[in-house]
Design a protein around this motif. Structure first.
Motif, PDB file in Angstrom:
ATOM      1  N   PHE A 197      39.900  47.930  40.701  1.00 43.51           N
ATOM      2  CA  PHE A 197      41.346  47.109  40.135  1.00 43.51           C
ATOM      3  C   PHE A 197      41.129  45.726  40.459  1.00 43.51           C
ATOM      4  O   PHE A 197      41.059  45.236  39.359  1.00 43.51           O
ATOM      5  CB  PHE A 197      41.712  47.380  40.611  1.00 43.51           C
ATOM      6  N   SER A 200      38.992  43.802  37.410  1.00 47.06           N
ATOM      7  CA  SER A 200      39.465  44.074  36.298  1.00 47.06           C
ATOM      8  C   SER A 200      40.450  42.736  36.220  1.00 47.06           C
ATOM      9  O   SER A 200      40.917  42.730  35.109  1.00 47.06           O
ATOM     10  CB  SER A 200      40.906  44.984  35.602  1.00 47.06           C
ATOM     11  N   LEU A 342      48.578  45.311  30.273  1.00 49.48           N
ATOM     12  CA  LEU A 342      48.114  46.938  30.965  1.00 49.48           C
ATOM     13  C   LEU A 342      46.891  47.023  31.958  1.00 49.48           C
ATOM     14  O   LEU A 342      46.456  47.499  32.281  1.00 49.48           O
ATOM     15  CB  LEU A 342      47.520  47.494  29.634  1.00 49.48           C
ATOM     16  N   THR A 344      45.122  45.383  34.835  1.00 42.26           N
ATOM     17  CA  THR A 344      45.172  45.701  36.145  1.00 42.26           C
ATOM     18  C   THR A 344      45.320  47.762  36.742  1.00 42.26           C
ATOM     19  O   THR A 344      44.620  47.952  37.109  1.00 42.26           O
ATOM     20  CB  THR A 344      45.701  44.591  36.629  1.00 42.26           C
ATOM     21  N   PHE A 345      46.197  47.326  35.687  1.00 41.89           N
ATOM     22  CA  PHE A 345      46.789  49.296  35.564  1.00 41.89           C
ATOM     23  C   PHE A 345      45.341  50.118  35.309  1.00 41.89           C
ATOM     24  O   PHE A 345      45.676  50.965  36.117  1.00 41.89           O
ATOM     25  CB  PHE A 345      47.567  49.619  35.212  1.00 41.89           C
ATOM     26  N   ILE A 346      44.592  49.918  34.316  1.00 39.45           N
ATOM     27  CA  ILE A 346      43.626  50.711  33.733  1.00 39.45           C
ATOM     28  C   ILE A 346      42.453  50.600  34.818  1.00 39.45           C
ATOM     29  O   ILE A 346      42.064  51.114  34.910  1.00 39.45           O
ATOM     30  CB  ILE A 346      43.799  50.226  32.402  1.00 39.45           C
ATOM     31  N   ARG A 348      42.623  49.824  38.218  1.00 43.24           N
ATOM     32  CA  ARG A 348      43.437  50.752  39.177  1.00 43.24           C
ATOM     33  C   ARG A 348      42.852  52.437  38.885  1.00 43.24           C
ATOM     34  O   ARG A 348      42.485  53.292  39.745  1.00 43.24           O
ATOM     35  CB  ARG A 348      44.074  50.723  39.790  1.00 43.24           C
ATOM     36  N   LEU A 349      43.419  52.930  37.214  1.00 44.42           N
ATOM     37  CA  LEU A 349      43.420  53.783  36.914  1.00 44.42           C
ATOM     38  C   LEU A 349      41.820  54.520  36.943  1.00 44.42           C
ATOM     39  O   LEU A 349      41.598  55.813  37.535  1.00 44.42           O
ATOM     40  CB  LEU A 349      43.423  54.299  35.384  1.00 44.42           C
TER      41      LEU A 349
END
Length: 509
Positions: A197, A200, A342, A344-346, A348-349
């Motif tokens: 996260f 990113s 998108l 930072t969400f990826i 974290r994923l």
């Protein structure tokens, strides 16, 4: 191998039948902790775990992201102005040759990137990451600002494209030390559980910079005539580099050295001081060639997609599909904004499911969706091209988000900066930066406007093969670094989990 269940607080071993310790760490992190317990022959202690102070972490991420933002602001400007720059510096050529000449000058900067990566990487491993990153951000700003001051071909003749080439090579040399250093810096500062996260945000800065640069050029295209853009308008975005460079230099001079580098310096200060760039290069090639190949494969996957979407797509629309530059610019800008939303969400994923699944699924999707995406981009109208760009942008976000966390984890602390500088920049120079030039030349030579899709499919195949050999690094401490946590409570949990694993291993032996 220690086997533990996925949920709950740390447990302890039973007397007769050892009860498996319970932890919320993912499998790869548990396995790495078990290996370290066996190697140390003891559990982790409080002093073995580094707690990152939140203010230092925020400054490290912010200052590193700003450098990426500056680099890609220039990249967005140059990509969107490629046709205009061709007219200013190569006025005697045909329109197609002007674009190719402009992209050739653009690609020339990538030739010196590996040299910059080797020089700055070796310095960063010896002198520290912070000092080198302050130098690279200053050099980038100077090179970009200089482009805005170069007279046109009509004014000074052949000296104009020569000076453009020199300025681009200054940029390329400094950029060779920028991304490897920035990713190393943030990765070494980030808590293990949040490295994907936090890292990113580096590429968040990348695409914000590109979006800002491209948005500025788009506005100029709407406000100025073609004659005004050629006469003076194209210079304005490059001149903005000066104040951005001052801000970036100030922020990076305020940074403290990373804990991992400081630990390495404390333990091996004499050997680090005696290393030369040549000896470090030989060590990296001899001992880490497998990791270098994995690094280069992932960088190829990321950067071919990146430079196709950000570098070639605006020109593809204007020169191949014959669309107005304003609408072409807006379409790609929509894709960049989508990536910013998108990424930072990826990231974290990737901390939760792992880096390998994110890369693998996206690489497979690239092979399947590249042709449909370009078919949509070619359709007249608004929504089909938007959908095509959004598909490519989503895949690009999946490659970008985990990269800054994944690539530094391939190498140990002692050679991380230099190895990143070599692997990343060789791959970018050979495959990424040449993507606009190679694709434009392929379209021009074959007359097939689907060549960009085939190029992306080939990159997807290489990426998918690379992922097969990629070690999982999500939530695992970096090689040569102490475990990193974001709070005292997290350190307490990690020490307790390590003690439970140690007790369990002893009871089974």
């Amino acid at each position: 191998m220690v086997d533990v269940t996925p949920d709950g607080p740390a447990g302890s071993a039973g007397a007769k039948e050892p009860r498996e310790p319970v932890t919320n760490l993912p499998r790869q992190a548990r396995e790495e902790m078990a290996r370290r317990v066996r190697r140390r022959k003891r559990a982790l202690r409080k002093e073995d775990v580094h707690v990152v102070e939140p203010p230092l972490l925020r400054r490290a991420v912010g200052a590193s992201a700003l450098g990426n933002c500056m680099e890609w602001f220039d990249f967005g400007v140059y990509s969107y102005l490629a046709a205009t720059i061709g007219k200013v510096f190569f006025p005697g050529a045909s329109p197609g040759a002007q674009v190719i000449s402009s992209f050739a000058t653009f690609a020339a900067a990538f030739v010196v990137r590996p040299l910059g990566g080797l020089v700055f990487g070796a310095l960063g491993d010896r002198l520290g990451r912070q000092k080198v990153l302050a130098t690279t951000v200053l050099m980038m700003a100077v090179g970009t600002f200089a482009i805005g001051l170069i007279p046109s071909y009509a004014t000074i003749g052949i000296a104009a494209p020569i000076l453009l080439l020199v300025a681009r090579m200054v940029q390329g040399f400094s950029t060779g030390g920028e991304y490897g250093g920035a990713t190393t810096f943030v990765a070494e500062y980030s808590p293990d559980r949040r490295r994907g996260f936090l890292s990113s945000w580096l590429d968040f800065g990348t695409f914000v910079g590109y979006a800002l640069g491209s948005a500025l050029v788009t506005v100029l295209h709407f406000l100025l005539t073609d004659a005004e853009m050629i006469a003076w308008g194209w210079r304005l975005p490059f001149l903005i580099a000066a104040p951005l460079g001052v801000i970036g230099l100030y922020m990076r001079l305020k940074l403290e050295e990373t804990p991992a580098f400081q630990q390495q310096l404390d333990e091996h200060e004499k050997s680090l001081a005696q290393k030369s760039a040549g000896s470090e290069f030989r060590t990296i090639i001899r001992n880490h060639w497998g990791a270098l190949l994995i690094c280069m494969g992932l960088v190829l996957l990321y950067n071919v997609t990146n430079y196709m979407v950000t570098g070639y797509l605006p020109t593809y629309q204007t020169e191949v599909l014959h669309r107005p530059s304003g609408s072409a610019d807006v379409l790609v800008l929509v894709g960049m904004v989508w990536i910013v939303l998108l990424i930072t969400f990826i990231g974290r994923l990737s901390d939760r499911v792992g880096r390998r699944p994110v890369y693998g699924v996206a690489a497979a999707a690239m092979i399947v969706l590249a042709v449909p995406s370009f078919l949509l981009i070619k359709v007249h109208g608004t929504w089909p091209p938007v959908l095509g760009v959004l598909i490519l942008s989503t895949l690009l976000a999946c490659f970008a988000a985990p990269s800054a966390a994944t690539l530094p984890a391939l190498f140990p602390t002692a050679v991380r900066y230099a190895a990143m500088g070599i692997g990343f920049n060789v791959a970018v120079a050979a495959f990424g930066g040449t993507t606009p030039l190679a694709t434009a030349a392929l379209v021009h030579a074959t007359g097939n406007d689907m060549m960009p899709a085939f190029y992306l499919m080939a990159a997807g195949v290489i990426g998918l093969v690379t992922v097969k050999f990629l070690p999982e690094s999500a939530q695992v401490p970096l090689d040569g670094s102490r475990p990193m946590v974001g709070s005292v409570e997290e350190r307490r949990e990690l020490v307790a989990t390590s003690q439970a694993l140690y007790d369990h291993a002893r009871s089974r032996s």
